[in-house]
Write a protein that holds these residues in place. Sequence first.
Motif, short mmCIF file in Angstrom:
data_model
loop_
_atom_site.label_atom_id
_atom_site.label_comp_id
_atom_site.label_asym_id
_atom_site.label_seq_id
_atom_site.Cartn_x
_atom_site.Cartn_y
_atom_site.Cartn_z
N TYR A 148 -9.69 44.76 -23.37
CA TYR A 148 -10.21 44.72 -21.99
C TYR A 148 -9.23 45.28 -20.98
O TYR A 148 -9.51 45.29 -19.78
CB TYR A 148 -10.52 43.28 -21.57
CG TYR A 148 -11.62 42.57 -22.32
CD1 TYR A 148 -12.58 43.24 -23.04
CD2 TYR A 148 -11.70 41.18 -22.25
CE1 TYR A 148 -13.58 42.55 -23.71
CE2 TYR A 148 -12.70 40.48 -22.91
CZ TYR A 148 -13.63 41.17 -23.64
OH TYR A 148 -14.62 40.49 -24.30
N VAL A 198 -3.88 38.26 -21.47
CA VAL A 198 -3.83 37.08 -20.61
C VAL A 198 -2.88 36.04 -21.20
O VAL A 198 -2.41 36.18 -22.34
CB VAL A 198 -5.25 36.50 -20.35
CG1 VAL A 198 -6.07 37.46 -19.49
CG2 VAL A 198 -5.97 36.18 -21.64
N CYS A 236 -7.10 32.57 -17.74
CA CYS A 236 -8.40 32.71 -18.43
C CYS A 236 -9.23 31.49 -18.04
O CYS A 236 -8.81 30.36 -18.29
CB CYS A 236 -8.19 32.78 -19.94
SG CYS A 236 -9.72 32.64 -20.89
N SER A 237 -10.39 31.73 -17.46
CA SER A 237 -11.22 30.61 -16.99
C SER A 237 -11.69 29.75 -18.17
O SER A 237 -11.86 28.54 -18.04
CB SER A 237 -12.43 31.12 -16.20
OG SER A 237 -13.34 31.75 -17.05
N LEU A 238 -11.86 30.38 -19.31
CA LEU A 238 -12.32 29.64 -20.48
C LEU A 238 -11.20 28.71 -20.99
O LEU A 238 -11.45 27.54 -21.31
CB LEU A 238 -12.76 30.63 -21.57
CG LEU A 238 -13.29 30.08 -22.87
CD1 LEU A 238 -14.44 29.09 -22.62
CD2 LEU A 238 -13.76 31.22 -23.77
N ASN A 273 -8.80 30.98 -27.16
CA ASN A 273 -8.76 30.96 -25.69
C ASN A 273 -8.54 29.53 -25.21
O ASN A 273 -9.43 28.87 -24.65
CB ASN A 273 -10.08 31.49 -25.09
CG ASN A 273 -10.38 32.92 -25.46
OD1 ASN A 273 -10.18 33.33 -26.59
ND2 ASN A 273 -10.88 33.69 -24.51
N CYS A 278 -16.94 31.18 -20.34
CA CYS A 278 -16.15 32.22 -19.68
C CYS A 278 -16.99 32.71 -18.51
O CYS A 278 -18.15 33.11 -18.72
CB CYS A 278 -15.87 33.36 -20.66
SG CYS A 278 -15.66 34.95 -19.84
N PHE A 279 -16.43 32.72 -17.30
CA PHE A 279 -17.28 33.05 -16.15
C PHE A 279 -17.73 34.51 -16.13
O PHE A 279 -18.68 34.85 -15.45
CB PHE A 279 -16.59 32.64 -14.84
CG PHE A 279 -15.57 33.62 -14.33
CD1 PHE A 279 -14.40 33.85 -15.02
CD2 PHE A 279 -15.79 34.29 -13.14
CE1 PHE A 279 -13.47 34.76 -14.55
CE2 PHE A 279 -14.86 35.20 -12.66
CZ PHE A 279 -13.70 35.43 -13.37
N VAL A 280 -17.08 35.37 -16.90
CA VAL A 280 -17.51 36.78 -16.98
C VAL A 280 -18.72 36.88 -17.94
O VAL A 280 -19.75 37.47 -17.59
CB VAL A 280 -16.35 37.67 -17.49
CG1 VAL A 280 -16.79 39.12 -17.58
CG2 VAL A 280 -15.12 37.52 -16.63
N HIS A 281 -18.60 36.29 -19.10
CA HIS A 281 -19.67 36.42 -20.11
C HIS A 281 -20.88 35.53 -19.82
O HIS A 281 -22.00 35.87 -20.20
CB HIS A 281 -19.11 36.09 -21.50
CG HIS A 281 -18.24 37.18 -22.05
ND1 HIS A 281 -16.90 37.28 -21.78
CD2 HIS A 281 -18.53 38.23 -22.85
CE1 HIS A 281 -16.40 38.33 -22.38
NE2 HIS A 281 -17.37 38.93 -23.05
N GLU A 320 -19.47 35.15 -26.73
CA GLU A 320 -19.26 34.33 -25.53
C GLU A 320 -20.36 34.52 -24.49
O GLU A 320 -20.39 33.81 -23.48
CB GLU A 320 -17.94 34.73 -24.84
CG GLU A 320 -16.70 34.18 -25.46
CD GLU A 320 -15.45 34.70 -24.75
OE1 GLU A 320 -15.52 35.08 -23.58
OE2 GLU A 320 -14.40 34.75 -25.41
N CYS A 331 -13.27 41.26 -16.06
CA CYS A 331 -12.41 40.08 -16.07
C CYS A 331 -11.24 40.33 -15.11
O CYS A 331 -10.38 41.18 -15.40
CB CYS A 331 -11.89 39.81 -17.48
SG CYS A 331 -10.68 38.47 -17.50
N PHE A 335 -8.71 38.65 -14.53
CA PHE A 335 -7.41 38.27 -15.11
C PHE A 335 -6.85 39.43 -15.94
O PHE A 335 -5.67 39.76 -15.86
CB PHE A 335 -7.55 37.03 -15.98
CG PHE A 335 -8.11 35.85 -15.23
CD1 PHE A 335 -7.41 35.27 -14.20
CD2 PHE A 335 -9.36 35.34 -15.55
CE1 PHE A 335 -7.93 34.19 -13.50
CE2 PHE A 335 -9.90 34.26 -14.86
CZ PHE A 335 -9.18 33.68 -13.84
N MET A 336 -7.72 40.03 -16.73
CA MET A 336 -7.29 41.15 -17.57
C MET A 336 -6.85 42.34 -16.70
O MET A 336 -5.99 43.12 -17.09
CB MET A 336 -8.43 41.59 -18.49
CG MET A 336 -8.65 40.66 -19.65
SD MET A 336 -7.40 40.95 -20.92
CE MET A 336 -7.87 39.72 -22.13
FE1 SF4 Z 1 -10.95 34.60 -20.45
FE2 SF4 Z 1 -11.38 36.93 -19.22
FE3 SF4 Z 1 -11.92 36.67 -21.87
FE4 SF4 Z 1 -13.40 35.44 -20.03
S1 SF4 Z 1 -13.19 37.67 -20.31
S2 SF4 Z 1 -12.63 34.56 -21.92
S3 SF4 Z 1 -11.91 34.88 -18.44
S4 SF4 Z 1 -9.90 36.54 -20.88
#
Ligand code: SF4
Length: 302
Positions: free
Chosen positions: A23, A58, A83-85, A111, A170-173, A198, A260, A262-263
């Motif tokens: 990512y 991350v 990582c939100s997860l 994660n 995970c707030f992105v997925h 996810e 993401c 964070f990435m």
């Molecule tokens: Fe964590 Fe980002 Fe992967 Fe979601 S996409 S699990 S927030 S590293």
Amino acid sequence: MSLVEEVRRLKEERDAVLLAHNYQLGEVQDVADFVGDSLYLSRQAARTDARVIVFAGVRFMAETAKILSPEKVVLLPDLGAGCSLADAITAEQLRAWKAAHPGAVVVSYVNTSAEVKAESDYCCTSSNAVSIVESLPRDQEILFLPDMFLGDYVRRKTGRTNMHLWVGDCFVHTRMRPETVARRRAEHPGAELVAHPECGCSTEVLPQVDRVLSTDGMLRYAETTRAPEVLIATEVGILHRMRKLNQSTRFIPLSEAAICPFMKKIDLGKVRDSLRDMQHRIDLAPDVIQGARRALERMIAA
Ligand code: SF4
Ligand code: 13P
């Protein structure tokens, strides 16, 4: 000297290996020694001879590298790369959950924080979650955490009824919902659909998904598919390599907004700064390293 040349020179001077997750920004992937999913990068971190590991990913990934190679210097170019997860469960919450299910085996998705890993029996990634759960006796009660969508996918694949799921996502997925799939399917009729487990759509639209894969699994698929169009349900950073690997297929993100943050905290400038200033070092308490190691070793061996 260009930024790319600077990074290459510093890597050599520092005896460093640069690991980048799928990512990461394309500019970081292109200069990395190894690019891959969580499992592949963990294996590289465990086996490298380099003195320094720079983790373009991350925090939980850099912590994993430190646990597997505690004698190495592990650097994360931006400490804000969380990582939100991984934040969905603390070690204290896990201890309380275990106390409510004595005798259960804890399978943690990678994660998670190092402290949560230290409370776990097994770690897994999206690549090997099904096989790790399948390796446990069928009558063994399991606590699976922290991703409920991955957990639900594993539960369906293995047909287990004695697997409890932590309610994390995970707030992105999670935003990739069945409605997103329906809309994109209508816009691209005939396109194949490949999803990361996810995804928030993974439970309800599973029968419509052509393949559920880890990010490396998706890349292997991308290299060989002959489909004219493929919808990709994961973070958009993965499209960089997919498009390089196969120029005949059109890879379309299921959601352009699946980014993401964070990435994306790490760019090439921060990788250079990290190597130049030897920052930011990941250090973990020896008892956490010792506690988490067994679960992670089981993960990389599976
Ligand atoms: Fe964590 Fe980002 Fe992967 Fe979601 S996409 S699990 S927030 S590293
Ligand atoms: P992979 O192990 O499939 O690369 O997934 C890591 C991740 O953080 C997905 O959001």
